[in-house]
Every structure is written in C-alpha cells, then in structure tokens.
Enzyme design. Structure first.
Site, mmCIF file in Angstrom:
data_model
loop_
_atom_site.group_PDB
_atom_site.id
_atom_site.type_symbol
_atom_site.label_atom_id
_atom_site.label_comp_id
_atom_site.label_asym_id
_atom_site.label_seq_id
_atom_site.Cartn_x
_atom_site.Cartn_y
_atom_site.Cartn_z
ATOM 1 N N ARG A 38 0.935 -1.051 0.158
ATOM 2 C CA ARG A 38 0.004 0.039 -0.005
ATOM 3 C C ARG A 38 0.847 1.452 0.016
ATOM 4 O O ARG A 38 0.418 2.454 0.190
ATOM 5 C CB ARG A 38 -0.872 0.024 1.152
ATOM 6 C CG ARG A 38 -1.953 -0.994 1.402
ATOM 7 C CD ARG A 38 -2.804 -1.342 0.397
ATOM 8 N NE ARG A 38 -4.015 -2.189 0.746
ATOM 9 C CZ ARG A 38 -4.437 -2.909 -0.519
ATOM 10 N NH1 ARG A 38 -3.970 -2.861 -1.751
ATOM 11 N NH2 ARG A 38 -5.380 -3.978 -0.057
ATOM 12 N N ASN B 211 -11.027 -11.019 -3.021
ATOM 13 C CA ASN B 211 -11.372 -11.301 -4.267
ATOM 14 C C ASN B 211 -10.009 -12.233 -4.978
ATOM 15 O O ASN B 211 -9.010 -11.609 -4.991
ATOM 16 C CB ASN B 211 -11.641 -10.114 -5.394
ATOM 17 C CG ASN B 211 -11.822 -10.682 -6.727
ATOM 18 O OD1 ASN B 211 -12.174 -11.506 -7.053
ATOM 19 N ND2 ASN B 211 -11.607 -9.413 -7.715
ATOM 20 N N ASP C 148 -1.595 -13.086 -0.484
ATOM 21 C CA ASP C 148 -2.393 -11.893 -1.123
ATOM 22 C C ASP C 148 -2.610 -11.017 0.214
ATOM 23 O O ASP C 148 -3.941 -10.672 0.381
ATOM 24 C CB ASP C 148 -3.673 -12.489 -1.674
ATOM 25 C CG ASP C 148 -4.405 -11.490 -2.608
ATOM 26 O OD1 ASP C 148 -3.680 -10.102 -2.611
ATOM 27 O OD2 ASP C 148 -5.316 -11.695 -3.225
HETATM 28 O O1 DOR Z 1 -8.857 -9.251 -2.315
HETATM 29 C C1 DOR Z 1 -8.210 -8.594 -3.236
HETATM 30 N N1 DOR Z 1 -7.598 -7.520 -2.598
HETATM 31 N N2 DOR Z 1 -8.107 -9.017 -4.260
HETATM 32 C C2 DOR Z 1 -7.452 -8.247 -5.253
HETATM 33 O O2 DOR Z 1 -7.469 -8.636 -6.336
HETATM 34 C C3 DOR Z 1 -6.766 -6.905 -4.872
HETATM 35 C C4 DOR Z 1 -6.443 -6.946 -3.371
HETATM 36 C C5 DOR Z 1 -6.282 -5.582 -3.176
HETATM 37 O O3 DOR Z 1 -5.532 -4.793 -3.470
HETATM 38 O O4 DOR Z 1 -6.998 -5.194 -1.996
HETATM 39 ZN ZN ZN Z 2 -3.405 -9.284 -4.817
#
Ligand code: DOR
Ligand code: ZN
Length: 427
Positions: free
Chosen positions: A65, A277, A304
């Site tokens: 971030r 996601n 992720d």
């Molecule tokens: O859950 C998710 N968060 N899937 C993604 O593809 C992007 C990610 C995010 O950047 O928060």
């Molecule tokens: Zn991701």
C-alpha cells in the site's frame, strides 16, 4: 554478528536433519553436525531443542500500500508483519497510488524497503495505471529494481498486451503474475455465487475466474512463455492448470491459506473481513485446492496480504476486497495442512518454489547461502488477536482462530528482524 543454534531440526524442501547451524557474516556458515566454540562472548547461542529452523518464507503476493494508502499499511509496517510471520522475502504488488508503473515508483519502494531488513521485490505494472492503457517499459522497470510484472487486482484483458508482457517478461527474466478474472462476468461481485442470493449481494462466479485462467494459459501456451497464475480458488481452475501442466505448458500457480482453510459459509455472518477477491468458495472447491497442493498442481502458498482499514471494512457490502495474512500464513498452513503435508512439503510450497519461480535467492538452508530463516515452535498453540499484530490493519481472515505452530524468531541475512521475546528489531 555470529549466531549458533544448537540441536535444532533443520528443514529443507529436500529433507530434514538434526544438528547445529552456525550463522556468520550474514550467511549460513555451517549446517548440521556439531559446532563447538571456545569464546562464548562474541556468539549469540540459541538452544534449538524442540524447535525447527526453516528457510524464511518467500511470500510472492503482498500488498504493501506504499505509496499512497499508508493508512492501511506502509513498507515499514508491512515488513514488520512479514518478519513476525517468518517471511524474509516478499513480492509487493503494484496497485499502489500512484501505480508502480514507472522506474521512479519502483526505486522509491526499493529505497524505503532497504531500511526494513526484509528482502522486498517490487512487481511493476504490466499496463499503465493497471488499466489496460498500453504496455509499460519493462526494461526500464527492471533496471529500477522490478522483479516481476503484474496488474494484480485486475486482469490484462487485451490479449496482445498480455502476450507482449509474457514474451518481454520471459526475455528480461521478469515472471508475469496474472490476476485472472473475466470482468464482464465479475464486475461488482462481492461473494461466491452460491451465497450471493441469500446475502442479497452480487455474486462472483467460479467461471469468472477459471475462464480467464483458461484464456491466460492458452496465450502462454501459444507464445511458449511461462506464466504464473495468482490466487487459485476454484475446482475448475485447479483442473485446468493440472491439465495444462500435463501437456507441458510452463504454468505455475499459487493459492492462499484462506482457500484451503475456509469456505463461503464464513461470509454468511456478513463480516467483510471474510471478503476478498477471488472469494471464499464452496467445500468442493476447498477440497480441490487441497488436492492441488497434494499432487503438485499448485506450486505455491502465498498470502495476497491485502490490508484495509477498519473504517473501510465495517460495511459488509461497501468494503473493499482483501484480507491480511502474512503474520498467520505459516501457522495457518501448519494448522490446516499439517496432517496432509509434511514440513518439507510446506517449506517447498512457501519458500523453495516461490524463490525458484521468482528467480531470487532464498528458500534453502545451505552453507554459503544468505541466512534467511525462521525459528519455529511447531507445538505452540496461540489465538490470533488482531490487536497484537504488527501491521497497520486488522482485517485478518484468521482472527480469533486457534493456530498450532508459531514463529519464535526470524532472521534475514543473519540479523534478527523479529523475536517473540523482543518483537520487531530493525537495528
Ligand atoms: O482481495 C483482493 N484484494 N483481491 C485483489 O485482487 C486486490 C486486493 C487488494 O489490492 O486489496
Ligand atoms: Zn493481490
């Protein structure tokens, strides 16, 4: 600094042994056997009895971030979370603000990360702004320190651009990490299709994932370049990748702990901390992901790690997708897969394979290699308390869970970056 760990179980993907580990000048100086020293003063000596040493986790899917959304996480806090989870190397995704699609942003990430003691490998964007607006200058991004290419968060919808990235990525040794999603089917979806009706929110179908995985693999196959598929969550995706591997396509893929630990039943509580996601899916999908891990179809467990603030996560439908995971991934994998996978397999999935796919150092405890490792107590039970995590956000999918197995210390290049006694150390 010199560290001697006595009588410890040393675990590599290729096998384990009992013995001592001597760490000197940032490297593994001696692995196995017995090392005796005369002057204890210059040494840090750790009694490894009952503990094991594993290669540091290589998490190839992380959102730090930074720049732009540092209220959710920044490079320093994200690396603190990494250290607490036994992660010594991580790949950070480029969907920052601004997007990491220029050498300047990639250099900024590299420079700031240098203070953390963790090995941070930035993935640069495939297309400008991660919005399909044309291919970025991959050679310039590589020169600035990019280690991979990805439009993660969105698919590369244009076939020609994706093929260009695959070919150029291959030529430049920049792995291409694909977020596969058919946006025409998926747009606005919040939860897996099977629970969307009862929750009265738009669904994310399995086919929106696996059809795009199919397209991506066929493009890689046609141009002969390797491709890595991110966050595999459906049974059909596992099947497509298994078949592609069987016919010789150079495809690798990852899943995340939440896809083998939980199902979409979790979101029935309308808690957005279980929304990501791709979404948590059905039991049949969870079992297929486990099967994929067992038979080698799935190469990697990554997190992720996607921090979002409590303010953003408080409204179930309006909340952005994503859950944090770096501080729990090793423990969650030991807990939920420990009976099906050996420790060596877990090291292969979390350290060895991701290092090999990325073409980076790490993933092995061997003499001469950088001393990136975690000291783990496989028997310690702990309950995940979000207020005790080291990152900035609290959207932990394993919040409140009792996990078995805990990181006691993490060393990167021979220096302690975390100890359970002293917390984060970035001296
Ligand atoms: O859950 C998710 N968060 N899937 C993604 O593809 C992007 C990610 C995010 O950047 O928060
Ligand atoms: Zn991701």
């Amino acid at each position: 600094m010199t560290t001697l760990i006595k009588n410890v179980r040393i675990v590599n993907a290729a096998g384990s042994m009992e013995g001592d580990i001597l760490v000197q000048d940032g490297k593994f100086a001696k692995v196995g056997g017995s090392t005796d020293i005369e002057t204890q003063d210059q040494y840090e000596i750790i009694d490894g009895n009952g503990l094991c040493v594993i290669p540091g986790v290589v998490d190839m899917h992380v959102h730090l971030r930074d720049p732009g959304q540092t209220h959710k996480e920044d490079i320093i806090s994200g690396c603190a979370a990494a250290a607490a989870g036994g992660v010594t190397s991580l790949v950070c995704m480029p969907n920052t603000s601004p997007v990491a699609d220029t050498p300047e942003i990639v250099s900024y990430i590299k420079q700031k990360a240098a203070e953390t003691g963790i090995n941070v490998y930035p993935a640069a964007a495939i297309t400008f702004g991660i919005s399909g607006g044309g291919c970025c200058d991959y050679a310039a991004l590589k020169l600035a320190g990019a280690a991979a290419l990805s439009d993660d968060g969105r698919p590369v919808e244009n076939d020609e651009m994706l093929v260009t990235a695959l070919l150029e990525g291959h030529r430049l040794r920049l792995p291409v990490l694909c977020h596969c999603e058919d946006l025409k089917q998926a747009a606005g979806g919040k939860v897996h299709e099977s629970v969307s009706e009862s929750l009265e929110v738009k669904g994310l179908s399995s086919s929106s994932e696996y059809r795009d995985i199919d397209r991506t693999i066929k493009l890689a196959e046609s141009c002969g370049a390797p491709v890595h598929i991110c966050h595999v969550s459906t049974k059909e995706s596992v099947d497509i990748i298994r078949k592609a591997k069987a016919r010789g396509v150079r495809v690798t893929c990852e899943t995340a702990p939440h896809y083998f630990a939980y199902t979409c039943e979790k979101v029935l509580s309308r808690d957005a901390d279980y929304r990501m996601n791709p979404p948590l899916r059905d039991e049949a999908d969870r079992l297929a992901v486990i099967e994929g891990l067992l038979d080698g179809t799935i190469d990697v467990i990554a997190t992720d790690h996607a921090p979002h603030s409590p303010d953003e996560k408080c409204d179930f439908t309006a909340a952005p997708n994503g859950v944090i995971g770096m501080e729990t991934s090793l423990s969650a994998t030991l807990t939920f897969m420990g009976e099906r996978l050996s420790l060596e397999d877990i090291v292969r999935l979390m350290s060895y394979n991701p290092a090999k796919i990325m073409g980076i150092e790490g993933g092995e405890i061997k003499e001469g290699a950088a001393a990136d490792f975690a000291l783990v107590d496989l028997n310690e039970k702990w309950i995940v308390d979000v207020d005790k995590l080291h990152g900035k956000s609290k959207n932990a999918v394993f919040k409140g869970a009792e996990l078995t197995g805990r990181v006691k210390a993490t060393y990167c290049a021979g220096k302690p970056v975390y100890t359970s006694e002293f917390g984060i150390r970035n001296s």
